[in-house]
Design an enzyme around this catalytic site. Structure first.
Site, PDB file in Angstrom:
ATOM      1  N   ASP A   1       0.768  -1.229   0.000  1.00 51.98           N
ATOM      2  CA  ASP A   1       0.000   0.000   0.000  1.00 51.98           C
ATOM      3  C   ASP A   1       0.812   1.299   0.000  1.00 51.98           C
ATOM      4  OD1 ASP A   1      -1.178  -0.547   3.382  1.00 51.98           O
ATOM      5  OD2 ASP A   1       0.692  -0.991   2.409  1.00 51.98           O
ATOM      6  N   THR A   2       1.556   1.474  -1.041  1.00 52.31           N
ATOM      7  CA  THR A   2       2.126   2.764  -1.396  1.00 52.31           C
ATOM      8  C   THR A   2       0.973   3.746  -1.616  1.00 52.31           C
ATOM      9  OG1 THR A   2       3.940   1.656  -2.506  1.00 52.31           O
ATOM     10  CG2 THR A   2       3.455   3.884  -3.240  1.00 52.31           C
ATOM     11  N   VAL A   3       1.236   5.034  -1.466  1.00 53.14           N
ATOM     12  CA  VAL A   3       0.190   6.025  -1.723  1.00 53.14           C
ATOM     13  C   VAL A   3       0.614   6.991  -2.825  1.00 53.14           C
ATOM     14  CG1 VAL A   3      -0.620   5.898   0.658  1.00 53.14           C
ATOM     15  CG2 VAL A   3       1.077   7.627   0.034  1.00 53.14           C
TER      16      VAL A   3
END
Lengths: 417, 417
Positions: A230-232
């Site tokens: 879960d990179t943003v």
């Protein structure tokens, strides 16, 4: 000011049974009054392509919503696209639910090391940091690099310390040496050191974590993937039609210190490019997922190039199928995991029924992923609040082998000045 | 075994007065006997695109020659293309005249930090190190990463420490933490620490150097450029037709610690890609020059893509003119400085007059630069010694705005087994 609401979702037929193509369709605004004098703009954010459990859906959506609002507040105050996109990223980094900034995974030494980058579609400047420790908001440093990149060179032809074109440059080591000094000297918050302390104390637990993680993976692979992917990121178009994109990541859980992923690498984590002589559309892209897959396919830039053809939806779908899942560079992989958010805009003539020739900005926005799910939010400067959505692969589709794609269109009319 | 010698140089007419297009033309071998049972292969190396003074021409040529010989020795012994290209790079890194390995520029702290990367056209794996200190031959570590990249994943889904697909990954910080331990544990030479000591002692002189460098730049810009641009690289095709490319650089003089340039970045410093379903040619590329310019244009990959069209010479020339000098990403630059060596090969039927159908490998090789000069060397496995050449822009051409391009063709026939 007239802006169209995005109000219905229509499932489109698809050639491949493994592709779910959902199109968010634009409807005419009903009673919305044209607002004069207000600035326009649009933001699309994501809180990672991976697996978002139903139990945490609310938190993911909430952080996306807040990130959109922060970006729009900036745009309404007349900020540049790069500053708006930075504001969105800071909000995403500050969430404990995302793998970026505050909530980042720990490396093998029990430390947080972050990657982040930002690209300005107008100047085409790029700022990036890799394996950065001890800074609360990595994207702020990347943005600072980008800004400094505009300021020219130092004496003796040296590259200035914060010059982005320093080369799309990773300043990782610089930060290891001097992040504390720099933080003090440049006004970045030192509070991060204290706030991260709790996490750093976990260092001694790493060996235990490793064993637990292994067990968890065996028993529930999805939950673990959630932690690693879960990179943003965010993409923005401002009042002037300038685009910007940014991405931030805490990297893989238990990664080796110094491991740098796509979020720090040019062309891989984000891309933004204003319209030009050979590019009819302004495009902005931010990616998430398995760093290796995103890097090897230079996916952000690949999407941006593809979006110069007429049908954005088709172009993105083909890119995800042929240049990502079907990439010869990933031929030996069991599955190809990633997601992108894209935005493209062009100036076009106002609709015929409007007699006055106002400059109109047509914004198309899409998200696509091969992971189980992807959480997104979007908002225009005229919306009261952001819309958020967790996109999921359809039942039966196989993560890493199937593509989900959704999106919408928004028409922005510049206010009369 | 029959191999054609490269024996004459012909100046071609060019559309643009700013382009010098010199083609090295292949002549039929005269009396060379077909050698049976010997392995074939070809290597092209460079000692940087920049400015090579006449006074040092001999040294530059000499190191290129030795590098070619090292690669060919490996190929003749049956080594992989990646091992041959590594052997060439080690020789180039060990020279005090190149800005790589031993001869690297010092950063602002008076330390050496190296970037290097290698790509294998067969597996499409990539290994890279950035801002690496204390290791004599950075390319060896990059190659090690590449090799480890083939070995799959660790427990708990972690990326192995040396896995290339770790991603095109910069292991800079890892090395700062533990290069000594790693060097001992993995058998790399520690002699580098001693040998570099002399240079490290210069640290205190850095401030003085800065002033001197500034003065020198004012009085003689060319000599200074020479110091900042001479990255080294090589491209190889082996017996099986597999290609490999590598690059190594000490980075800018007096750079900030942690600054990572094109030599460590995927798509920018080197590229290698065997022939595939959509790629009729195997291609290998290595770049040199201003890191910022090479990164922003992702030049190595751009050249590789362009080389899939029929006319390699024209494709490379157009790439250098339109995608490098004319790149919108470098629109604000006074001049665009860089150079590339490229090699492409394809299997083709033997010439009609040869009755036996032997598999034949057609190798085209080119170098092109916008810098004042570029030093190259090339050799096939059947040559007794390497040929070397310093390519220069023609009189009156402006560095950063003009393109020089030269090259040749070589036909390799596999020995009968």
């Amino acid at each position: 000011m007239m802006e169209k609401g995005i109000s219905s979702v229509e499932v489109l037929p698809s050639k491949s049974s493994q592709v779910t193509a959902v199109k968010v369709v634009v409807k005419e605004p009903e009673t919305k009054q044209t607002q004069r004098g207000k600035r326009v703009g649009f933001v699309l954010v994501h809180a990672g392509a991976g697996y978002h459990s139903e139990s945490k859906a609310k938190e993911y959506k909430h952080v996306c919503k807040r990130a959109c609002q922060k970006a729009i507040e900036k745009l309404q105050a007349g900020a540049l696209a790069t500053d708006a996109v930075t504001a969105a990223l800071i909000e995403l980094e500050d969430s404990p639910f995302t793998n970026a900034g505050m909530g980042s995974n720990l490396n093998l030494l029990g430390e947080i090391e972050c990657d982040a980058s930002i690209m300005d579609g107008k100047s085409l400047n790029f700022g990036a940091v890799g394996a950065l420790s001890g800074i609360k908001n990595p994207v702020s440093v990347a943005n600072r690099l980008l800004c400094e990149g505009q300021k020219g060179k130092l004496s003796a032809g040296r590259i200035p310390p914060w010059k982005t074109c320093l080369s799309s440059a990773l300043c990782c080591v610089l930060f290891l040496f001097s992040s504390l000094e720099y933080a003090v000297g440049e006004g970045f918050s030192l509070a991060a050191f204290k706030r991260n302390k709790r996490k750093l104390e976990l260092a001694e637990k790493v060996e235990t974590d490793l064993i637990q993680l292994k067990k968890r993976r065996q028993s529930n692979e999805k939950e673990n993937d959630s932690g690693t992917l879960d990179t943003v990121g965010a993409v923005v178009v401002d009042q002037e039609g300038n685009v910007a994109a940014a991405v931030s990541s805490g990297g893989l859980a238990l990664k080796h210190p110094g491991r740098v992923g796509q979020a720090a690498l040019y062309g891989c984590g984000c891309w933004a490019e204003n319209t030009g002589a050979h590019t009819p559309y302004s495009t902005a892209v931010s990616t998430s997922g398995c760093g290796e897959h995103l890097v090897r396919t230079i996916l952000a830039r690949e999407c941006s190039c593809a979006l110069q053809t007429e049908d954005a939806h088709q172009a993105l779908l083909e890119t995800m199928q042929n240049k990502f899942i079907g990439s010869p560079f990933l031929a030996n992989e069991d599955g190809v995991l990633g997601g992108v958010i894209v935005l493209r805009s062009c100036r076009c003539s106002a609709e015929p029924e409007l007699s006055q020739e106002k400059p109109t900005l047509l914004v198309e926005f899409l998200w696509s992923h091969t992971t189980e799910s992807m959480c997104v939010g979007y908002m225009s400067a005229q919306d009261g609040k952001a819309k958020t959505h967790i996109s999921r692969l359809p039942p039966g589709a196989v993560a890493g082998q199937s593509v989900a794609i959704e999106g919408g269109v928004c028409r922005l009319e510049s206010p009369e000045s």
